[in-house]
Design an enzyme around this catalytic site. Structure first.
Site, mmCIF file in Angstrom:
data_model
loop_
_atom_site.group_PDB
_atom_site.id
_atom_site.type_symbol
_atom_site.label_atom_id
_atom_site.label_comp_id
_atom_site.label_asym_id
_atom_site.label_seq_id
_atom_site.Cartn_x
_atom_site.Cartn_y
_atom_site.Cartn_z
ATOM 1 N N SER A 254 0.798 -1.225 0.000
ATOM 2 C CA SER A 254 0.000 0.000 0.000
ATOM 3 C C SER A 254 0.830 1.275 0.000
ATOM 4 O O SER A 254 0.281 2.364 -0.176
ATOM 5 C CB SER A 254 -0.915 0.017 1.225
ATOM 6 O OG SER A 254 -0.160 0.102 2.412
ATOM 7 N N THR B 113 -2.812 3.062 2.717
ATOM 8 C CA THR B 113 -2.065 4.310 2.934
ATOM 9 C C THR B 113 -1.507 4.250 4.345
ATOM 10 O O THR B 113 -2.052 3.547 5.187
ATOM 11 C CB THR B 113 -3.027 5.523 2.841
ATOM 12 O OG1 THR B 113 -3.608 5.552 1.538
ATOM 13 C CG2 THR B 113 -2.336 6.851 3.107
ATOM 14 N N THR C 236 1.551 6.966 0.367
ATOM 15 C CA THR C 236 0.754 5.891 -0.239
ATOM 16 C C THR C 236 1.217 5.578 -1.656
ATOM 17 O O THR C 236 1.821 6.433 -2.321
ATOM 18 C CB THR C 236 -0.734 6.309 -0.290
ATOM 19 O OG1 THR C 236 -1.522 5.199 -0.697
ATOM 20 C CG2 THR C 236 -0.957 7.446 -1.260
ATOM 21 N N ARG D 13 -3.641 9.407 -11.868
ATOM 22 C CA ARG D 13 -4.621 9.684 -10.799
ATOM 23 C C ARG D 13 -3.880 10.036 -9.505
ATOM 24 O O ARG D 13 -2.960 9.365 -9.086
ATOM 25 C CB ARG D 13 -5.510 8.468 -10.589
ATOM 26 C CG ARG D 13 -6.546 8.598 -9.448
ATOM 27 C CD ARG D 13 -6.056 8.027 -8.152
ATOM 28 N NE ARG D 13 -7.094 7.977 -7.110
ATOM 29 C CZ ARG D 13 -6.862 7.677 -5.833
ATOM 30 N NH1 ARG D 13 -5.624 7.397 -5.442
ATOM 31 N NH2 ARG D 13 -7.831 7.643 -4.954
ATOM 32 N N THR E 91 -6.985 7.579 5.476
ATOM 33 C CA THR E 91 -6.790 6.490 4.530
ATOM 34 C C THR E 91 -8.169 6.160 3.971
ATOM 35 O O THR E 91 -9.183 6.537 4.525
ATOM 36 C CB THR E 91 -6.191 5.237 5.201
ATOM 37 O OG1 THR E 91 -7.112 4.754 6.174
ATOM 38 C CG2 THR E 91 -4.882 5.532 5.883
ATOM 39 N N GLY E 92 -8.173 5.444 2.855
ATOM 40 C CA GLY E 92 -9.459 5.085 2.264
ATOM 41 C C GLY E 92 -9.660 5.763 0.922
ATOM 42 O O GLY E 92 -8.698 6.192 0.279
HETATM 43 N N1 GLY Z 1 -6.198 7.281 0.328
HETATM 44 C C1 GLY Z 1 -5.319 6.905 -0.675
HETATM 45 C C2 GLY Z 1 -5.819 7.135 -2.026
HETATM 46 O O1 GLY Z 1 -7.013 7.085 -2.270
HETATM 47 O O2 GLY Z 1 -5.014 7.366 -2.893
#
Ligand code: GLY
Length: 365
Positions: free
Chosen positions: A96, A218, A236, A246, A269-270
């Site tokens: 991650s 993350t 991350t 992205r 995170t998420g």
């Molecule tokens: N929270 C990490 C991401 O969506 O890139």
């Protein structure tokens, strides 16, 4: 829609206990699961220095050990969060973050990271950075050695190389094999098309059966040092198999990370898209400034995001987890929807512990 949880209780599993002067080495054996202590309903203890990470695995423990030594030897919160994050970033087993992170849909690892120093009200970040194992350290150089806050892509890589960072292949065999399996199955679960919250169940992009389902892993590391100064990092590899280029919430100040030296810090995170839209960590720190505890502020942010979707007529709960600390050394974490309580690793004068937060909308499966 399920009812929000109202219980304020949570568990605090301790692996070490401070008695007078805190000796880190004496606490290490207590990490064993056999040494766990559960205290239901207790609030987090407010002592400083403090360092927490959203990671709760062996690497997270090692990172907290190293960072605690820095903090107890008079080191700064800024140095502590950087060293801790580097340990997690270079772990090849962690898919991650950093080296070994899952790649984008073309098999290229692109990293995002941000750092914020409350003492100097400074911030730095990098996004879509390739071939550098420790993006958080590049972000720190952006913060300290430029007048900018964010560098992306080729510019970020050129900047890192100018400071002596070596280019390395970040795609481990493990991550490559997962990406190859995802590519073979991808047809109904990629990111092309409308955003998840505007898709109806069963529509492409919402598959939950994927053996290689997308992940948003993350790491957040937040600390307050002995002088009361606060710093934080979020790092991350971003959403796995993302569209190339992205950028998630992690490198965006106020989204994936925010620090206010008079108040506290928060990390996310998420699903980054939701964290960006809600400016979630800025919101959490503002809630703490208004008197909410770190635990309550994390929960407030989740309720705020759920309410935004309800306000536009959508029954959508994005997968988010927030962690927060305040200047007094209190901490908290909460997740939006889950079958399992969210956890984070904490190091303070009471020892090294796993803290269990709350779930805003518990799910059965
Ligand atoms: N929270 C990490 C991401 O969506 O890139």
């Amino acid at each position: 829609m399920p009812s929000p949880i109202t219980r304020r209780g949570f568990c605090h599993q301790s692996f070490g206990f401070g008695l007078g002067a805190f000796l880190w080495q004496t606490l290490r054996p207590f990490w064993s699961p056999n040494g766990r202590r559960h205290t239901i309903g207790s609030a987090s203890t407010g002592t400083t220095p403090l360092i927490i990470t959203s990671h709760r695995n062996e690497t997270g423990r090692r990172a907290m050990e190293t960072a605690w030594e820095i903090l107890t030897n008079g080191g700064s919160a800024l140095d502590a969060v950087e060293k801790a994050t580097n340990i997690i970033e270079v772990d090849p087993e962690d898919t991650s973050v950093g080296y070994g992170g899952l790649p984008n849909e073309r098999g290229v690892v692109q990293l995002d990271a941000s750092i914020m120093d409350g003492k100097t009200y400074s911030a730095g970040s990098v996004a879509a950075l390739e071939n550098i194992k420790t993006p958080s350290s590049v972000a720190r150089l952006v913060m300290e050695r430029t007048d900018h806050v964010m560098l992306v892509g080729a510019g970020a890589l050129e900047f890192a190389k100018s400071w002596g960072f070596e280019e390395e292949n970040l795609l481990t065999d493990r991550a490559r094999e997962r990406w190859l399996r995802w590519r073979e199955e991808r047809s109904d679960r990629d990111d092309w098309g409308p955003p998840d919250h505007l898709r109806t169940p069963g529509e492409p992009g919402t598959s939950v059966n994927a053996s290689q389902a997308e992940t948003h892993g993350t790491v957040n590391v937040l600390a307050v040092d002995a002088d009361g100064d606060i710093a934080g990092i979020t790092s991350t590899s971003g959403l796995s198999y993302k569209i190339p280029g992205r950028i998630g919430d992690s490198p965006i100040i106020g989204a994936g990370l925010y620090v206010n030296n008079d108040v506290g810090a928060a990390g996310a995170t998420g699903r980054g898209e939701d964290v960006i839209k809600s400016c979630a960590t800025y919101y959490i720190v503002m809630r703490m400034q208004e008197g909410r505890s770190p635990q309550e502020a994390c929960e407030d942010a989740l309720q705020m995001i759920a309410a935004r979707y309800r306000a536009v007529g959508l029954d959508f709960l994005p997968g988010e987890k927030f962690v927060a600390i305040n200047k007094d050394g209190e901490y908290g974490c909460a997740t939006m929807r889950s079958t399992r309580v969210p956890r984070m690793t904490v190091a303070n004068r009471s020892g090294l512990s796993i803290y269990e937060g709350t779930i805003a909308f518990p799910t059965d499966t």
